[in-house]
Design an enzyme around this catalytic site. Structure first.
Site, PDB file in Angstrom:
ATOM      1  N   LEU A 270     127.559  74.950  72.498  1.00 23.44           N
ATOM      2  CA  LEU A 270     126.375  74.132  72.757  1.00 23.44           C
ATOM      3  C   LEU A 270     125.280  74.343  71.724  1.00 23.44           C
ATOM      4  CD1 LEU A 270     126.128  74.542  76.642  1.00 23.44           C
ATOM      5  CD2 LEU A 270     126.725  72.457  75.395  1.00 23.44           C
ATOM      6  N   SER A 271     125.601  74.893  70.567  1.00 26.34           N
ATOM      7  CA  SER A 271     124.562  75.182  69.574  1.00 26.34           C
ATOM      8  C   SER A 271     123.930  73.901  69.015  1.00 26.34           C
ATOM      9  CB  SER A 271     125.126  76.017  68.429  1.00 26.34           C
ATOM     10  OG  SER A 271     126.069  75.273  67.688  1.00 26.34           O
ATOM     11  N   MET A 272     124.638  72.752  69.133  1.00 25.86           N
ATOM     12  CA  MET A 272     124.087  71.486  68.627  1.00 25.86           C
ATOM     13  C   MET A 272     123.757  70.518  69.762  1.00 25.86           C
ATOM     14  SD  MET A 272     123.534  71.239  65.385  1.00 25.86           S
ATOM     15  CE  MET A 272     123.579  69.479  65.071  1.00 25.86           C
TER      16      MET A 272
ATOM     17  N   LYS B 268     125.825  72.322  61.721  1.00 25.83           N
ATOM     18  CA  LYS B 268     124.377  72.446  61.920  1.00 25.83           C
ATOM     19  C   LYS B 268     123.681  71.242  61.277  1.00 25.83           C
ATOM     20  CE  LYS B 268     125.008  76.594  63.656  1.00 25.83           C
ATOM     21  NZ  LYS B 268     124.926  76.823  65.116  1.00 25.83           N
TER      22      LYS B 268
ATOM     23  N   ASN C 214     120.034  72.948  69.348  1.00 32.59           N
ATOM     24  CA  ASN C 214     119.709  73.785  70.500  1.00 32.59           C
ATOM     25  C   ASN C 214     119.086  75.072  69.960  1.00 32.59           C
ATOM     26  OD1 ASN C 214     119.526  74.776  73.081  1.00 32.59           O
ATOM     27  ND2 ASN C 214     121.723  74.775  73.488  1.00 32.59           N
TER      28      ASN C 214
END
Length: 296
Positions: free
Chosen positions: A146-148, A205, A258
């Protein structure tokens, strides 16, 4: 010996003209001779299948049941199947090896045929084209975290094009897939206990600054060259301070959308341009998320 046993399950006079094995019978009245009842189906059967000899065996009961019939072909003197397309459990080979041998024979014949050679050529060309597209033009990628988020969710599959990175410069707000730099690998190996193989996996990213830009994150907001950036694609404001720093030549600064749940450039530094694999262009799976919203 090709002996065919046909069981008749309803009245003989209702013999079907549509199927050779659709013989039927019903209980026969005692006051009628079985031979009279056998005349019509016998003649129909002989005419339909060109049969020169038929012997019908019945029981001694009043209800005549035709249990078995032997059919002899008029032409070759051998036994023929009255239902040549029907299912049977005959086995010309006493073992199972015949099927394997037949398959191998068919495969060898196909490989030697013109059709087989043409098919192999088609498959080879298709594979080469697919690999060429995969390694030089576009490739699929899968989102594992869920980093993006919210731009990408876990399980999203997206297309990454690999051509334009060679012909035009990178811009702010573009989403890129890249091989992590050495600083990332060192940090995750020493601080997070991630093995060396996993630390080499590609990341995704967003570029927030390019070479020469001065970057500052203050009170949750991103400033580039002193100007506050409008970022509708982020999940929330950053809960950390960063900068001010200047992006060196040949590098870019990338952050996750995120912001508070992303291991990105504010931790491991700048990304060399040569590490970039390509630009994310659109989500193609799942169907309800197809599109390129937020990818700029």
């Amino acid at each position: 010996m090709n002996v065919v046993r046909a069981s008749l399950i309803a009245y003989l006079g209702a013999f079907s003209q549509q199927s050779a094995n659709a013989f039927t019978f019903s209980p026969l009245p005692c006051n009628r001779a079985p031979t009279d009842l056998l005349k019509k189906p016998r003649s129909d059967l002989l005419q339909k299948h060109s049969i020169s000899e038929a012997r019908f065996f019945s029981s001694t009961q009043c209800d005549v049941r035709l249990d078995t019939m032997f059919l002899r072909s008029a032409g070759n003197g051998g036994m023929d199947d009255p239902n040549p397309g029907g299912m049977n459990n005959w086995n010309d080979n006493n073992g199972n090896g015949g099927d394997d041998e037949n398959f191998l024979d068919v495969l060898k014949a196909w490989l030697k045929s013109d059709e087989g050679k043409e098919d192999i050529q088609t498959y080879t060309i298709s594979l080469c084209v697919a690999l060429l597209l995969r390694f030089t033009i576009i490739e699929p990628r899968y989102i594992p975290s869920l980093s993006m988020y919210p731009t990408f969710d876990v399980g999203d599959q997206l297309a990454v094009e690999k051509v334009t990175k060679r012909i035009r410069p990178f811009n702010r707000n573009e989403v890129v897939v890249f091989n992590p730099p050495d600083t990332f690998r060192q940090i995750v190996s020493s601080n997070y206990g991630i093995d060396a193989k996993k630390s080499k996996e590609a990341l995704i990213k967003r570029i927030v600054a390019v070479e020469g830009d001065q970057v500052l994150i203050k009170q949750g907001k991103l400033y580039v060259n002193g100007q506050k950036q409008d970022e509708p694609f982020t999940a929330e404001d950053a809960q950390y301070e960063f900068g001010p720093v200047t992006v060196p030549p040949g590098d870019v600064l990338v952050l996750g959308d995120n912001r508070n749940h992303s291991l990105d450039g504010h931790i491991w530094g700048f990304l060399p341009k040569e590490n970039v694999i390509g630009r994310a262009v659109f989500i193609y799976w799942p169907p309800w998320r197809v599109g390129n919203d937020g990818m700029y």
